[in-house]
Design a protein around this motif. Structure first.
Motif, PDB file in Angstrom:
ATOM      1  N   PRO A 173      23.387 -57.522 -54.695  1.00  0.00           N
ATOM      2  CA  PRO A 173      22.895 -56.398 -55.503  1.00  0.00           C
ATOM      3  C   PRO A 173      21.624 -55.806 -54.897  1.00  0.00           C
ATOM      4  N   TYR A 174      21.491 -54.491 -55.015  1.00  0.00           N
ATOM      5  CA  TYR A 174      20.276 -53.768 -54.625  1.00  0.00           C
ATOM      6  C   TYR A 174      20.004 -53.790 -53.121  1.00  0.00           C
ATOM      7  N   VAL A 175      21.016 -54.092 -52.316  1.00  0.00           N
ATOM      8  CA  VAL A 175      20.845 -54.007 -50.856  1.00  0.00           C
ATOM      9  C   VAL A 175      21.764 -52.894 -50.356  1.00  0.00           C
ATOM     10  N   GLY A 176      21.196 -51.701 -50.216  1.00  0.00           N
ATOM     11  CA  GLY A 176      21.949 -50.570 -49.703  1.00  0.00           C
ATOM     12  C   GLY A 176      21.715 -50.392 -48.221  1.00  0.00           C
ATOM     13  N   GLU A 177      22.056 -49.215 -47.705  1.00  0.00           N
ATOM     14  CA  GLU A 177      21.950 -48.980 -46.265  1.00  0.00           C
ATOM     15  C   GLU A 177      20.499 -49.034 -45.786  1.00  0.00           C
ATOM     16  N   GLY A 178      19.593 -48.461 -46.584  1.00  0.00           N
ATOM     17  CA  GLY A 178      18.184 -48.479 -46.180  1.00  0.00           C
ATOM     18  C   GLY A 178      17.625 -49.876 -46.120  1.00  0.00           C
ATOM     19  N   ARG A 179      17.876 -50.666 -47.156  1.00  0.00           N
ATOM     20  CA  ARG A 179      17.401 -52.043 -47.167  1.00  0.00           C
ATOM     21  C   ARG A 179      18.078 -52.855 -46.058  1.00  0.00           C
ATOM     22  N   GLU A 180      19.348 -52.568 -45.805  1.00  0.00           N
ATOM     23  CA  GLU A 180      20.064 -53.270 -44.737  1.00  0.00           C
ATOM     24  C   GLU A 180      19.383 -53.033 -43.392  1.00  0.00           C
ATOM     25  N   ARG A 181      18.979 -51.781 -43.131  1.00  0.00           N
ATOM     26  CA  ARG A 181      18.293 -51.492 -41.863  1.00  0.00           C
ATOM     27  C   ARG A 181      16.974 -52.241 -41.763  1.00  0.00           C
ATOM     28  N   GLN A 182      16.250 -52.315 -42.872  1.00  0.00           N
ATOM     29  CA  GLN A 182      14.987 -53.058 -42.862  1.00  0.00           C
ATOM     30  C   GLN A 182      15.223 -54.534 -42.551  1.00  0.00           C
ATOM     31  N   LEU A 183      16.237 -55.122 -43.166  1.00  0.00           N
ATOM     32  CA  LEU A 183      16.535 -56.538 -42.937  1.00  0.00           C
ATOM     33  C   LEU A 183      16.993 -56.771 -41.501  1.00  0.00           C
ATOM     34  N   GLN A 184      17.710 -55.807 -40.942  1.00  0.00           N
ATOM     35  CA  GLN A 184      18.154 -55.953 -39.549  1.00  0.00           C
ATOM     36  C   GLN A 184      16.968 -56.016 -38.600  1.00  0.00           C
ATOM     37  N   GLN A 185      15.872 -55.334 -38.965  1.00  0.00           N
ATOM     38  CA  GLN A 185      14.667 -55.423 -38.137  1.00  0.00           C
ATOM     39  C   GLN A 185      14.127 -56.846 -38.081  1.00  0.00           C
ATOM     40  N   LEU A 186      14.462 -57.655 -39.085  1.00  0.00           N
ATOM     41  CA  LEU A 186      14.046 -59.061 -39.107  1.00  0.00           C
ATOM     42  C   LEU A 186      15.124 -59.979 -38.553  1.00  0.00           C
ATOM     43  N   GLY A 187      16.193 -59.394 -37.996  1.00  0.00           N
ATOM     44  CA  GLY A 187      17.285 -60.206 -37.467  1.00  0.00           C
ATOM     45  C   GLY A 187      18.224 -60.714 -38.538  1.00  0.00           C
ATOM     46  N   VAL A 188      18.201 -60.094 -39.713  1.00  0.00           N
ATOM     47  CA  VAL A 188      19.020 -60.548 -40.840  1.00  0.00           C
ATOM     48  C   VAL A 188      20.183 -59.587 -41.032  1.00  0.00           C
ATOM     49  N   ARG A 189      21.396 -60.106 -40.890  1.00  0.00           N
ATOM     50  CA  ARG A 189      22.595 -59.291 -41.100  1.00  0.00           C
ATOM     51  C   ARG A 189      23.544 -59.903 -42.121  1.00  0.00           C
ATOM     52  N   THR A 190      23.540 -61.215 -42.224  1.00  0.00           N
ATOM     53  CA  THR A 190      24.447 -61.906 -43.136  1.00  0.00           C
ATOM     54  C   THR A 190      23.652 -62.700 -44.168  1.00  0.00           C
ATOM     55  N   LEU A 191      24.362 -63.199 -45.175  1.00  0.00           N
ATOM     56  CA  LEU A 191      23.695 -64.045 -46.160  1.00  0.00           C
ATOM     57  C   LEU A 191      23.173 -65.314 -45.511  1.00  0.00           C
ATOM     58  N   SER A 192      23.895 -65.826 -44.530  1.00  0.00           N
ATOM     59  CA  SER A 192      23.416 -67.016 -43.821  1.00  0.00           C
ATOM     60  C   SER A 192      22.087 -66.739 -43.132  1.00  0.00           C
ATOM     61  N   ASP A 193      21.945 -65.548 -42.534  1.00  0.00           N
ATOM     62  CA  ASP A 193      20.663 -65.182 -41.912  1.00  0.00           C
ATOM     63  C   ASP A 193      19.551 -65.179 -42.946  1.00  0.00           C
ATOM     64  N   LEU A 194      19.856 -64.687 -44.149  1.00  0.00           N
ATOM     65  CA  LEU A 194      18.850 -64.677 -45.214  1.00  0.00           C
ATOM     66  C   LEU A 194      18.431 -66.083 -45.596  1.00  0.00           C
ATOM     67  N   LEU A 195      19.409 -66.978 -45.690  1.00  0.00           N
ATOM     68  CA  LEU A 195      19.097 -68.355 -46.084  1.00  0.00           C
ATOM     69  C   LEU A 195      18.177 -69.020 -45.073  1.00  0.00           C
ATOM     70  N   TYR A 196      18.273 -68.615 -43.811  1.00  0.00           N
ATOM     71  CA  TYR A 196      17.452 -69.216 -42.764  1.00  0.00           C
ATOM     72  C   TYR A 196      16.278 -68.324 -42.353  1.00  0.00           C
ATOM     73  N   LEU A 197      15.975 -67.300 -43.159  1.00  0.00           N
ATOM     74  CA  LEU A 197      14.787 -66.487 -42.902  1.00  0.00           C
ATOM     75  C   LEU A 197      13.569 -67.305 -43.325  1.00  0.00           C
ATOM     76  N   THR A 198      12.921 -67.895 -42.371  1.00  0.00           N
ATOM     77  CA  THR A 198      11.871 -68.876 -42.674  1.00  0.00           C
ATOM     78  C   THR A 198      10.563 -68.193 -43.057  1.00  0.00           C
ATOM     79  N   PRO A 199       9.983 -68.573 -44.188  1.00  0.00           N
ATOM     80  CA  PRO A 199       8.665 -68.027 -44.546  1.00  0.00           C
ATOM     81  C   PRO A 199       7.622 -68.347 -43.472  1.00  0.00           C
ATOM     82  N   ARG A 200       6.722 -67.402 -43.250  1.00  0.00           N
ATOM     83  CA  ARG A 200       5.640 -67.622 -42.282  1.00  0.00           C
ATOM     84  C   ARG A 200       4.632 -68.624 -42.822  1.00  0.00           C
ATOM     85  N   ARG A 201       4.424 -68.579 -44.129  1.00  0.00           N
ATOM     86  CA  ARG A 201       3.480 -69.482 -44.775  1.00  0.00           C
ATOM     87  C   ARG A 201       3.779 -69.457 -46.273  1.00  0.00           C
TER      88      ARG A 201
END
Length: 837
Positions: A162-190
């Motif tokens: 929910p709430y992840v449209g094309e704009g948000r998708e592009r922002q997440l891609q800048q962080l190397g996130v494309r799939t839900l698995s990528d999100l699960l392993y998006l490690t907090p900096r601190r």
């Protein structure tokens, strides 16, 4: 001021409903459901309107008291009963009110004027209206709707949330996130620890934590310069507290009367204590940003922490439980590792500090474990794929070569040569890395080993990354073997990309009939048309410049020859075990006696004229100098342009009477070789270069290395630059010019001045900057380490032992128990890296 009873019950009901949606895992709230419900419900004592309401409260407390200790079926039954009791309690309070006030569902209209359902209505807690006798029940859609977790998989794109449209998708891609698995392993900096909650009366200067209360007032104040300051007054039973934000948007989101949690650090503002720019959220909502350990993620333009936390939380709800557990059960039990879903929840939204530490420990183990499995499998495949040749090794022939040298080997050189010879005598193919500091004498050790192979009728090859370095090796080998008798002196030839066709044909013929014993060259060695009669020993120099594909291609030129790889980049033991888990490691940790220390000093930009004058003195004495241009991280093109401008400045304004050359990464390989050859042959006095100066290049006449912007380089790279001088008899110097050094940079430059031990500097560099910057961006060829720290040698050793144990039992990971592990291993290496050096 106390929150209305209906609001408190609503809040509790929403949390319990969230726990129900999450599958009764006791993760809906920090500290667990029992602790949360006990604390919240206890606040209702003495305020309920009837004895029946008190009895229902006691029953709910009893149902949830030991919730965390129950098994899932028991949790499900208890939670359902508690929710039913809570609904009844809500209806009772909503009908009768409380002693001091009547609590009704609050409706806050949205900006467009449409009426939205209140939280109690969405939870099925609200009555149909004041005085209505009809009981409210949960909305059928809410009961029948399948949980998100049953509809999504880790491989689904982020737009499935929910709430992840094309704009948000592009922002997440800048962080190397494309799939839900990528999100699960998006490690907090601190993380920020807002888990400590305080009443407002306990707000002390400098105290960090969470404060809860009701918004009494909120106003926007205009400041000079057109900026806005939003000031809110928050109150609880113990006092009031100001909260300030430099964002007018807060006025749209925060309304008087709202109950909120605010997290941050108490500051002093205009003579009173205040929360300056705190994180906040309405208490009706699930608390992701306050009242807990809060993750701080990497961001990109337009993406902020609050929405990103919600997106990550949705991904965890959707599919954390659907990630296959790949670490063998026996391994997890042996080392008390949490299961993968709990580890991922702990990485993002930990219950407490122990949960966070256990989660990071598990995920760090996973990274080391997968790296070691990949390395160990490769090593075993090389050793078992085809038998190597067990060399007898004529020690007398090797001894005659060593005796003919004009110098004696150091103890470290003799030890490493013995390790290589022991490997050569084994029937399996050797895979060994030799690392040694600049000038430690790796080449002579390789020369002795290659001679041992030649003495038994085999051929040898040595591959270098550049033509200038390959030519240097060829000259060195010719000089080292020159003292041997005619019949024992091996025939050494040089093959480059620029070698004329006629000479190339002669070399091919000599390799095929065995008359060429040792071939030195660049990647031209592994091209088509180059065939050895009997290649038995292959050496790769500056191995981090080659990937596994090139190494395999060189190995493929013979019958599974022994492989020796060399590097002059000192690597700490922990990093060597990770980078080279497929190789046995030898270290030449001793320099030849009599080698002069390089005088190293730091200089400020204002002292450049003095250093330029010093370079001129050295050139006048017949010496040469390097000047390294500052590192420009944006791009190689920008760096080359900056180096060209600096070269023109130095040639026109500083050294107009000297011969200057320019070297940068945008030059073609042939042009780089031409410039380096001109410098080696003393046709140039000063070489202006970017960081492309080749490791291992030997210019004995160069005595000065001046490094501009030295604060921008890491210790390992600075040490490599310094190693380009000090190779002749004359005293050499390294000058570190820092432009705007911070504390870390000053510490690095101080270490360079204090010591010339490459291994000591490498360890310090690893500790200060981490493995990613140690080699530069992705230069190591490793999958990215998101959680693991290479300084954690204990965990690294544990992962290596576990990897060996798994492969001993199932070398191909073909067993049904290892299917998930095999799939994860393949994905880890394909997603994380190409070659592994």
């Amino acid at each position: 001021m106390s929150a209305p009873l209906a609001d408190i019950i609503t809040r509790i009901g929403k949390t319990l409903a969230l726990e129900e949606r999450q599958g009764h895992r006791d993760r809906a709230v920090a500290g667990g459901v029992a602790r949360y419900a006990g604390a919240q419900l206890a606040g209702l004592r003495g305020r309920l309107p009837t004895r029946d309401a008190d009895d229902r409260l006691a029953h709910i407390l009893g149902l949830l008291r030991d919730y965390g200790a129950l098994d899932p079926p028991a949790r499900r039954a208890r939670l359902a009963a508690a929710l039913e009791e809570l609904r009844d309690l809500y209806r009772l309070v909503n009908r009768l009110g409380e002693n001091d006030a009547t609590a009704r569902p609050r409706y806050i209209g949205p900006p467009n004027g449409r009426r939205e359902r209140s939280v109690p209505e969405r939870l099925g807690l609200a009555a149909n209206g004041p005085g209505s006798a009809k009981s409210a029940v949960p909305a059928p859609a809410a009961k029948k709707a399948a949980p998100l977790a049953k509809r999504l998989t880790p491989a689904d794109p982020v737009t499935a949330l929910p709430y992840v449209g094309e704009g948000r998708e592009r922002q997440l891609q800048q962080l190397g996130v494309r799939t839900l698995s990528d999100l699960l392993y998006l490690t907090p900096r601190r993380y920020m620890d807002y888990s400590r909650e305080y009443p407002i009366a306990h707000a002390l200067f400098g105290r960090e934590g969470t404060f809860k209360g009701q918004v009494r007032s909120i106003e926007e104040k205009r400041l000079p310069g057109g900026k806005s300051l939003v000031v809110a007054e928050i109150a609880d039973d113990t006092g009031t507290l100001a909260a300030t934000w430099f964002s007018p948007y807060i006025m749209r989101e925060l309304q008087p009367g709202a109950w909120v949690a605010l997290s941050g650090t108490i500051e002093q503002r205009r003579g009173r204590l205040a929360l300056d720019n705190p994180t906040w959220e309405v208490l009706d909502e699930e608390m992701l940003n306050t009242g807990r350990i809060v993750p701080i993620y990497p961001l990109t333009k337009g993406l902020y922490q609050k929405p990103l936390r919600r997106i990550v939380r949705n991904a965890l709800d959707a599919c954390a439980d659907r990630l296959p557990e790949f670490v063998p059960d026996a391994t997890r039990r042996r080392h008390a590792l949490p299961d993968l879903p709990r580890a991922l929840w702990g990485l993002h939204f930990p219950d407490d500090e122990p949960h966070l530490q256990a989660a990071r420990h598990r995920l760090a183990f996973d990274e080391f474990f997968l790296i070691q499995l990949g390395m160990q499998r490769r090593k075993r495949q090389w050793q078992q794929g085809a038998p190597g040749h067990a060399f007898a090794v004529d020690e007398a022939a090797v001894g005659r070569f060593l005796a003919a040298l004009p110098f004696a080997l150091t103890g470290a050189q003799r030890r490493v040569l013995a390790e290589i010879i022991a490997d050569m005598r084994q029937p399996r193919a050797m895979s060994r890395l030799v690392q040694g500091d600049v000038g430690s004498g790796k080449t002579v050790v390789a020369a002795a080993a290659m001679l041992a192979a030649v003495a038994e009728g085999f051929q040898s090859a040595i591959m270098a990354p550049t033509a200038i370095l390959a030519e240097q090796h060829w000259r060195t080998l010719e000089r080292l073997y020159a003292a041997l008798p005619e019949g024992e002196r091996p025939a050494v030839r040089l093959l480059l990309g620029s070698t004329p066709a006629k000479e190339r044909r002669a070399i091919a013929a000599g390799l095929a009939d065995g008359s060429i014993d040792i071939l030195v060259g660049t990647q031209a060695i592994i091209q088509g048309g180059v065939e050895f009669a009997r290649l038995g020993f292959a050496t790769v120099d500056e191995q981090h410049r080659f990937g596994v594909v090139q190494r395999a291609a060189l190995r493929g030129k013979g019958f599974n020859p022994d492989l020796l790889v060399m590097t002059a980049t000192p690597i700490p033991r922990s990093l060597a075990l990770t980078l080279h888990g497929d190789l046995d490691v030898s270290v030449i940790d001793e320099l030849p006696p009599g080698r002069q220390a390089i005088v190293t000093r730091a200089a400020t930009p204002e002292e450049r004229p003095r250093e330029y004058a010093f370079i001129r003195e050295e050139v006048r004495a017949g010496r040469q100098a390097f000047i390294i241009c500052p590192l420009v991280e944006e791009s190689e093109a920008i760096e080359a342009k900056a180096a060209t401008a600096e070269y023109e400045r130095l040639r026109g304004e500083v050294f107009p009477d000297l011969r200057l050359g320019l070297l940068h990464g945008r030059l073609r390989p042939a042009e780089k070789d031409r410039v380096m050859a001109a410098f080696r042959d003393r046709e140039l006095d000063v070489l202006v270069s970017t960081a492309v100066i080749e490791v291992g290049i030997d210019i004995p006449n160069a005595t000065v290395m001046l490094i501009e912007g030295a604060n921008r380089f890491g210790l390992a790279q600075l040490h490599q630059f310094r190693g380009r001088v000090g190779r002749g008899a004359a005293q050499s110097y390294c000058i570190l010019v820092a432009d705007t050094p911070g504390a870390d940079a000053q510490e690095r430059l101080g270490a360079m001045v204090e010591t010339q031990d490459g291994f000591l500097l490498a360890q310090k560099d690893l500790e200060m900057r981490g493995p990613g910057e140690f080699f530069g961006t992705r230069q190591s060829g490793l999958p990215e380490l998101r959680v693991a720290e290479l300084a954690d040698t204990r965990l690294l050793d544990l992962a290596r032992r576990e990897a060996e144990q798994v492969l001993d039992a199932d070398p191909d990971l073909g067993g049904p128990d290892h299917a998930a592990l095999r799939a994860r291993l393949t994905g880890f290496w394909q997603h994380g890296a190409g070659d592994v050096s």
